[in-house]
Each structure stands twice: as C-alpha cells, then as structure tokens.
Design an enzyme around this catalytic site. Sequence first.
Site, PDB file in Angstrom:
ATOM      1  CD  GLU A 211      -1.127  -2.244   2.319  1.00 22.67           C
ATOM      2  OE1 GLU A 211      -1.791  -2.693   3.261  1.00 22.67           O
ATOM      3  OE2 GLU A 211       0.050  -2.604   2.074  1.00 22.67           O
TER       4      GLU A 211
ATOM      5  CB  SER B  71      18.917 -40.448  -9.587  1.00 21.76           C
ATOM      6  OG  SER B  71      19.900 -39.592  -9.034  1.00 21.76           O
TER       7      SER B  71
ATOM      8  CB  THR C 155      19.354 -36.916  -0.817  1.00 23.39           C
ATOM      9  OG1 THR C 155      18.248 -37.813  -0.936  1.00 23.39           O
ATOM     10  CG2 THR C 155      19.448 -36.074  -2.065  1.00 23.39           C
TER      11      THR C 155
ATOM     12  CG  ASP D 153      22.245 -37.249  -5.320  1.00 17.35           C
ATOM     13  OD1 ASP D 153      22.729 -38.348  -5.654  1.00 17.35           O
ATOM     14  OD2 ASP D 153      21.023 -37.024  -5.280  1.00 17.35           O
TER      15      ASP D 153
ATOM     16  CG  LEU E 285      20.164 -29.058  -2.139  1.00 13.75           C
ATOM     17  CD1 LEU E 285      19.844 -29.292  -0.665  1.00 13.75           C
ATOM     18  CD2 LEU E 285      19.257 -29.903  -3.017  1.00 13.75           C
TER      19      LEU E 285
ATOM     20  NE  ARG F  94      15.928 -45.829   4.503  1.00 14.23           N
ATOM     21  CZ  ARG F  94      16.918 -46.400   5.176  1.00 14.23           C
ATOM     22  NH1 ARG F  94      17.567 -45.695   6.108  1.00 14.23           N
ATOM     23  NH2 ARG F  94      17.271 -47.646   4.910  1.00 14.23           N
TER      24      ARG F  94
END
Length: 357
Positions: free
Chosen positions: A46, A162, A190, A194, A198, A292
Amino acid sequence: MLEALTEAERGRGRTHPNPIVGALVVSGGRVISRGHHQRAGGPHAEVVALEKAGARARGADLYVTLEPCNHHGRTPPCTDAILAAGVQRVVVGSIDPNPLVHGRGIRRIRAAGVRVDSGILAAECDRANEQWFKFITRKLPWVALKAAVTFDGKLATSSGDSRWVTGPLARERAHHLRDRLDAVLVGIGTALADDPRLTARGPGQRDPARVIVDPRARLPPASRLLRQRSTAETIVAVTLAAPRHRIRALEQAGATILRCRHDRSGRIVLRDLLRRIAGRGLTTVLVEGGARIHGSFLRERLWDELFLFVAPKVLGEDALSWAGMPSPPSMGGALELRITGAEPLGADLLVTARPLR
C-alpha cells in the site's frame, strides 16, 4: 483486484516471514500506480503504491489484496499512510488472520470515515497467501513434496543412478520451485550420495535456505552445500545425540545447527523440525527427498502439496521407489490424493496433487 493479485505475485519467494501483497491506486477507472511487498523490512504494498501516486492518491480508490496492518512492526502501520494519502475508498481482498491485525486495520480506516469494501475476490486472495496463512495460524511452514520419477514411480536404478530421470524443461521448473519457496530440504542420504548444491540456477532467481535432515551430523564440512558461495544459509538438523565434534566442524564450515527432538529409533521428529524451521521465519519448504524422507512426510501427513515430475521411462521392480514407506495390507489403506493439475514439460509430465483430506 485481479491486477493487484498479479502485482502481489512479483514478491513470491522474497517476503518471508511476511505475506505477498499487491496494491493499486485507481482514479476515474484508471490505474494510477501499483505496488507490491518486495521484502521483509521494506515498505508494504500500500505504501509503495501510494508513494508512487503522490498527490493523485487524494480522492482515489486503493485496492489491496490483504487487509492493511494497523500496528508497528519493522515498518509503521499502513493505515497511517492510507489516511494521510486521503483516499476515498479502500477495497480489500483477504482479512488478515494474524491476531495483530485481524479486522483492526479495516476498523481503523472506517472509523476515520473512509469507505471500505472487503471480501472482494476473497477466495482468490486467500489462495494467493494460503502458505502464509498456515504459517501465521499454525506456526508451521507450508510443505511441498517434489520428486522426479519414471512412469513406474522410481527415483533411481537399483545401483542408485538418478541422472537424469527427467529432461531439461522439468529440471528448469524444479529450479523455479526453489526460487519461489523459502527453503529446500533433503535427507542426509541424498546429501551424501549426490553432494548437491540445492540452488536455483535460473536468471534472476534467488537461492532458498538449504535444510539437511542429518540426525548424527554426518554431512562432510567439505560438501558443496558448505563450500560453495551462496547468499542462502545451510541448516543442518541434528539430534541431541549427535557427536559434538561433528557439530563443531559443521559450525566452523558455516552451517547453522538446529537441534531437534528424536524418536526411539534416533530419527528426527519431523513436526518438531518443521516448528523450528517456522521459528526461523521460513514460511515454505520444498522437500526433495530422498525416498525415506518423502515416505516419512507422506506417512505422518505433514505435507500440503505434491509436485511429481513423471518421465516416460520404466525401470522395473528393483529400482528405488520415490515413496519410501511400508505398503498397506489392503487397497483400503492406500494414501489417497486429489490431483490438481497435469502439465506437459517436453517429453515429461508435471502432476500436482493435494491430500484428499
């Protein structure tokens, strides 16, 4: 109000712990100015729109997607700016559920003699801030699950490979999700397998906070999550039983440590973790796995939305399923979802869903 909602979306992913808000100053059926909340601590929508309008705001209408605040936070009350601008009418979409505001902003403006019309496109305005509404009323972040799977629901081959399940368009959309949510969360399995970054790597995108569920503090201090340059913090969630020397090494590498409750098997209690994440002002979390972690969020019904990127590939029974939880003995025990959308992304398909109940 639809234009104000479009304006509000410009702040998506940048305003935590605040909501997204859009505002328009309108006079004689013409939009004079627009504004949106850009970041916490910055001027509210506003105020931005009124300052852009200047003297033209006097006698005009102000459209705003969320009820104006009437309390001092990092910024002065928006009601003060509205009354000082001399608008003749305020059109409000959502009523703010925050106990500090709820109805008080509207009452203040009306008491000063300004006409207020509320509930305009309320459903659409509520939906725009449903994530923040959960955060402010339940003290929990909005939880979105994301997985890239084959047509038979597999994350990876039996050997753990993957890369890549889906194509470039699907991966680009995944980075877009990271850009629009406050935090991305993975399990330590993970992170170890990997060594991910992220980050959101599209043009103009910002990195979310990275959360690693790591009960025993096994994340290597030399991992890419800690050694790469990023404006986002890396949060490692550990239990009280985690070795102190590992915690010290992670802290020295720049990690933020969250000490969480654990169950009898030594796993972090996810609800406790979510409350601690919310306590840091993170209103949304994108859970990227692994199996998981996904299974735990599904089983404990701690999720709000699912983004499933499906590739036209089949891996077979020995491959890793994305939902790592025990199978029920009968179909009646299956977890039921409500599909909300399906969008082709090149050869792949993005399926979105919500919990059925």
